[in-house]
Design a protein around this motif. Sequence first.
Motif, PDB file in Angstrom:
ATOM      1  N   ASP A  58       0.791  -1.224   0.000  1.00  0.00           N
ATOM      2  CA  ASP A  58       0.000   0.000   0.000  1.00  0.00           C
ATOM      3  C   ASP A  58       0.827   1.281   0.000  1.00  0.00           C
ATOM      4  O   ASP A  58       0.275   2.366  -0.035  1.00  0.00           O
ATOM      5  CB  ASP A  58      -0.985   0.008   1.169  1.00  0.00           C
ATOM      6  N   GLY A  59       2.126   1.214   0.016  1.00  0.00           N
ATOM      7  CA  GLY A  59       2.951   2.417   0.015  1.00  0.00           C
ATOM      8  C   GLY A  59       3.432   2.764  -1.386  1.00  0.00           C
ATOM      9  O   GLY A  59       3.266   2.005  -2.333  1.00  0.00           O
ATOM     10  N   ASP A  60       4.045   3.929  -1.491  1.00  0.00           N
ATOM     11  CA  ASP A  60       4.588   4.371  -2.779  1.00  0.00           C
ATOM     12  C   ASP A  60       5.910   3.691  -3.103  1.00  0.00           C
ATOM     13  O   ASP A  60       6.331   3.676  -4.251  1.00  0.00           O
ATOM     14  CB  ASP A  60       4.791   5.886  -2.779  1.00  0.00           C
ATOM     15  N   ARG A  61       6.556   3.125  -2.094  1.00  0.00           N
ATOM     16  CA  ARG A  61       7.874   2.520  -2.300  1.00  0.00           C
ATOM     17  C   ARG A  61       7.848   1.441  -3.381  1.00  0.00           C
ATOM     18  O   ARG A  61       8.774   1.320  -4.171  1.00  0.00           O
ATOM     19  CB  ARG A  61       8.373   1.935  -0.980  1.00  0.00           C
ATOM     20  N   ILE A 101       1.448  -4.626 -14.267  1.00  0.00           N
ATOM     21  CA  ILE A 101       0.954  -5.754 -13.484  1.00  0.00           C
ATOM     22  C   ILE A 101       0.978  -5.391 -11.999  1.00  0.00           C
ATOM     23  O   ILE A 101       0.067  -5.761 -11.252  1.00  0.00           O
ATOM     24  CB  ILE A 101       1.770  -7.030 -13.764  1.00  0.00           C
ATOM     25  N   VAL A 102       1.998  -4.658 -11.573  1.00  0.00           N
ATOM     26  CA  VAL A 102       2.073  -4.208 -10.180  1.00  0.00           C
ATOM     27  C   VAL A 102       0.845  -3.359  -9.864  1.00  0.00           C
ATOM     28  O   VAL A 102       0.189  -3.546  -8.831  1.00  0.00           O
ATOM     29  CB  VAL A 102       3.363  -3.403  -9.912  1.00  0.00           C
ATOM     30  N   ASP A 103       0.523  -2.444 -10.753  1.00  0.00           N
ATOM     31  CA  ASP A 103      -0.638  -1.581 -10.558  1.00  0.00           C
ATOM     32  C   ASP A 103      -1.920  -2.399 -10.503  1.00  0.00           C
ATOM     33  O   ASP A 103      -2.761  -2.201  -9.624  1.00  0.00           O
ATOM     34  CB  ASP A 103      -0.692  -0.528 -11.678  1.00  0.00           C
ATOM     35  N   ALA A 104      -2.077  -3.347 -11.422  1.00  0.00           N
ATOM     36  CA  ALA A 104      -3.268  -4.204 -11.448  1.00  0.00           C
ATOM     37  C   ALA A 104      -3.351  -5.067 -10.183  1.00  0.00           C
ATOM     38  O   ALA A 104      -4.440  -5.265  -9.627  1.00  0.00           O
ATOM     39  CB  ALA A 104      -3.269  -5.090 -12.689  1.00  0.00           C
ATOM     40  N   LEU A 105      -2.217  -5.557  -9.715  1.00  0.00           N
ATOM     41  CA  LEU A 105      -2.177  -6.358  -8.487  1.00  0.00           C
ATOM     42  C   LEU A 105      -2.678  -5.539  -7.301  1.00  0.00           C
ATOM     43  O   LEU A 105      -3.506  -5.998  -6.520  1.00  0.00           O
ATOM     44  CB  LEU A 105      -0.765  -6.867  -8.230  1.00  0.00           C
TER      45      LEU A 105
END
Length: 153
Positions: free
Chosen positions: A128-131, A144-148
């Motif tokens: 849940d962080g911006d890191r 895919i990271v965004d979709a996950l």
Amino acid sequence: MQTQTEGSAEPADNGGLLQVVGGAIVDSLERPVRLLVARRTAPEAFAGMWEFPGGKVEAGEAPEDGLRRELREELGVGVVLGDEIPGPLVQGWPLSGAAAMRVWVAAVHDGAPAPLEDHDELRWVELDGDRIMDLPWIPADLPIVDALRRHLA
């Protein structure tokens, strides 16, 4: 995970695309907070970039079985698979003109993750962080990271 076509693996009947699989390994399938990411060592174009571990599906192998095999080979772990993160193609997420990747959420059930092949570092990052978005991802893995994150929210 290999995103380049190499070796003698033939693409499955997958619209001519080499089928690749990846694991979005989380700390819990029920309440995921962290994602295990892997930093590539090769090829040179992707060295130092982060990705979902996984690899090519072998001829006659179901994608889920290929993912379990690849995670055992690359990280030394057995996993339980959760939901698939659906991509824009029937074959999953486009990696190149020659390959596409299907990605499943997974949790470790056997072993301790270690970078055995293709990676020099593994890292748990907060979902849940911006890191997580600040890491230098392989470009094809970034959507895919965004979709996950949306899928797990």
